[in-house]
Design a protein around this motif. Structure first.
Motif, short mmCIF file in Angstrom:
data_model
loop_
_atom_site.label_atom_id
_atom_site.label_comp_id
_atom_site.label_asym_id
_atom_site.label_seq_id
_atom_site.Cartn_x
_atom_site.Cartn_y
_atom_site.Cartn_z
N ALA A 1 -7.40 -1.88 -6.41
CA ALA A 1 -7.64 -1.63 -7.69
C ALA A 1 -6.38 -0.46 -8.20
CB ALA A 1 -8.94 -0.91 -7.84
N ARG A 2 -6.46 0.31 -7.28
CA ARG A 2 -5.07 1.32 -7.80
C ARG A 2 -3.84 0.76 -7.91
NH1 ARG A 2 -1.72 5.00 -4.81
NH2 ARG A 2 -1.11 6.56 -6.31
N VAL B 1 -10.60 -8.53 -8.70
CA VAL B 1 -10.25 -7.24 -9.05
C VAL B 1 -9.15 -7.35 -9.59
CG1 VAL B 1 -9.14 -4.95 -8.11
CG2 VAL B 1 -11.29 -6.06 -7.03
N GLU C 1 0.95 -1.01 0.06
CA GLU C 1 0.10 -0.01 0.08
C GLU C 1 0.76 1.25 0.13
OE1 GLU C 1 -3.99 1.13 2.22
OE2 GLU C 1 -2.22 0.80 3.53
N GLN D 1 -9.88 -10.72 -3.16
CA GLN D 1 -8.87 -9.92 -4.02
C GLN D 1 -8.84 -10.35 -5.57
OE1 GLN D 1 -5.26 -9.97 -1.84
NE2 GLN D 1 -5.69 -8.09 -0.75
N ARG E 1 -3.59 -1.51 -10.91
CA ARG E 1 -3.48 -0.66 -12.19
C ARG E 1 -2.07 -0.23 -12.27
NH1 ARG E 1 -8.54 1.65 -10.51
NH2 ARG E 1 -7.41 3.52 -9.72
N ASN F 1 -9.92 -2.64 1.76
CA ASN F 1 -9.80 -1.51 0.70
C ASN F 1 -9.77 -1.84 -0.74
OD1 ASN F 1 -9.10 1.12 -0.48
ND2 ASN F 1 -7.14 1.30 0.73
N PRO F 2 -10.61 -2.37 -1.25
CA PRO F 2 -10.62 -2.77 -2.54
C PRO F 2 -10.34 -1.47 -3.67
CG PRO F 2 -13.08 -2.34 -1.74
CD PRO F 2 -12.13 -2.41 -0.52
N ASP F 3 -10.70 -0.40 -3.46
CA ASP F 3 -10.24 0.85 -4.02
C ASP F 3 -8.97 0.96 -4.05
OD1 ASP F 3 -12.74 1.30 -4.93
OD2 ASP F 3 -12.92 3.03 -3.12
N GLY F 4 -8.08 0.61 -2.94
CA GLY F 4 -6.68 0.64 -3.01
C GLY F 4 -5.97 -0.45 -3.86
N TYR G 1 -1.05 -7.15 -1.95
CA TYR G 1 -1.77 -6.08 -1.39
C TYR G 1 -2.29 -6.30 0.01
CZ TYR G 1 -4.61 -1.51 -0.67
OH TYR G 1 -4.93 -0.44 -0.23
#
Length: 307
Positions: free
Chosen positions: A221-222, A245, A175, A242, A225, A216-219, A211
Motif C-alpha cells: 500500500a505504501r 490494494v 520494496e 495484490q 501510494r 506485506n500488504p502495508d508495504g 512489489y
C-alpha cells in the motif's frame, strides 16, 4: 491517437502455467499480462508461446486488456514470440510489451515487425506497444524512447532489472529496505520521475513495477501510494491478492470526485455569468486546478465503465 485505456493494475501470469492463466482472466485486474519472459524457464519457452495463442483465441478476458510480454531483443526468442503470436492471434491482442528497452531503435524494430505481420495478415488493427524501462541505458534514453513510435502507449518501470543494471543492492524488488533507510532521499526517484515526465510529455500512460513481498500488504500500500504521488497511472502485480490494494490506490476517491465536480461546476457557472475569474468556497480556481479536475473526472468515468 493513443487509446484511452484504464490500467490501474497489470497482473503477470507465467505463460507456461495454464491454470494460472485461467484464473487471471477472471481476476479484478485491468490488464492480464501473459508473460513469455522472466517468469518462464528456458525449457518452457516454446510451450508458453503456444499457451499464449491458446489463451488469446480460446478464453474470454471479460473486458480486461490482453497483453503479451515478449522476450527481450537480446534473446533468441523475441522474433518468434512476436511473429507467431501475431500471426495466430494478433486480432485478439491489445498490447505487446517489450522488456528492457534500451533505446528508440528497440521500439522501432518492434514497430517494423508488427507492421510487416499486420500487412501480411491483411489486418486493419494496429497493436499497441508498451515498453519497460529497466536498464541504465533505458533511463538515460527514456525521452527518445517515449517519442519512438506512434504505437507506443505506455512506459513501465522495472525496478529489479534496473537495480541490477545500476549495481544497486536491493533486498526485495519494489520494496524500500535498509539501503533506502540509510540514503537521505529516495534512491529510485530519478528513474521513476524520469519515466513519468517522458510519458506525460508524449501523452503516454506510465506504470510502476511490481512489489515482490506477498506477505506485506502495508508495504504494498505504501509503495503504491508513492507511485501514485509521483504521477503513475497504475502498478504491476505478481499475485491476484495484490490487485484490490493497487486498484483502490489508483482509483479516484469519493472526495476527489466530489471536489472535481465542484470545480467544473464553478467553471461552468463563471462562464454562464460572464465572470472571468472562477472561485470555489472563497478560493480562486486557476487553470491547473481545472485541468486536474477534468483529469479526475475522466479517470472516474473510465473506472465506472469497468464496474
Amino acid at each position: 491517437m493513443i487509446p484511452a485505456r484504464l490500467e490501474r493494475s497489470q497482473l503477470y501470469v507465467p505463460a507456461h502455467r495454464w491454470h494460472m492463466i485461467e484464473k487471471a482472466v477472471t481476476s479484478p485486474a485491468d490488464a492480464v499480462v501473459l508473460d513469455l519472459e522472466d517468469a518462464v524457464p528456458l525449457e518452457e519457452k516454446i510451450r508458453a508461446r503456444a499457451n499464449v495463442i491458446r489463451a488469446l483465441t480460446g478464453l474470454e478476458f471479460g473486458g480486461r486488456l490482453r497483453v503479451v510480454r515478449m522476450n527481450g531483443l537480446d534473446t533468441p526468442f523475441a522474433y518468434r514470440d512476436l511473429t507467431e503470436v501475431m500471426e495466430a492471434a494478433g486480432e485478439r491482442l491489445d498490447l505487446l510489451m517489450l522488456p528492457k528497452a534500451n533505446a528508440a531503435r528497440d521500439v522501432q524494430f518492434v514497430e517494423t515487425l508488427l507492421t510487416q505481420v499486420e500487412a501480411a495478415q491483411g489486418s486493419s488493427q494496429a497493436t499497441g506497444v508498451e515498453v519497460q524501462i529497466e536498464t541504465v541505458a533505458g533511463v538515460l534514453n527514456v525521452r527518445e524512447i517515449a517519442a519512438a513510435s506512434p504505437r507506443l502507449e505506455a512506459l513501465i518501470f522495472g525496478p529489479g532489472d534496473f537495480a541490477a543494471s545500476a549495481q544497486m543492492p536491493i533486498e526485495h524488488i519494489g520494496e524500500r529496505g535498509a539501503y533506502d533507510a540509510d540514503y537521505p532521499g529516495d534512491r529510485w526517484h530519478h528513474a521513476m520521475q524520469s519515466i513519468v515526465l517522458a510519458a506525460r510529455a508524449h501523452g503516454l500512460r506510465c506504470l510502476d513495477g511490481p512489489y515482490a513481498p506477498l506477505d506485506n500488504p502495508d508495504g504494498l500500500a505504501r509503495m503504491t501510494r508513492i507511485a501514485r504521488g509521483l504521477g503513475f497511472d497504475g502498478k504491476q502485480c505478481i499475485h491476484p491478492r495484490q490487485l484490490d490494494v493497487v486498484n483502490a490506490a489508483f482509483s479516484q476517491t469519493p472526495e476527489e470526485v466530489a471536489h472535481a465536480q465542484a470545480v467544473v461546476a464553478a467553471l461552468h457557472e463563471a462562464e454562464e455569468t460572464g465572470r472571468g475569474a472562477v472561485s470555489l468556497e472563497g478560493r480562486m480556481v486557476d487553470a491547473a486546478n481545472i485541468r486536474m479536475a477534468q483529469v479526475t473526472l475522466h479517470r472516474y468515468a473510465q473506472e465506472r465503465r469497468t464496474l
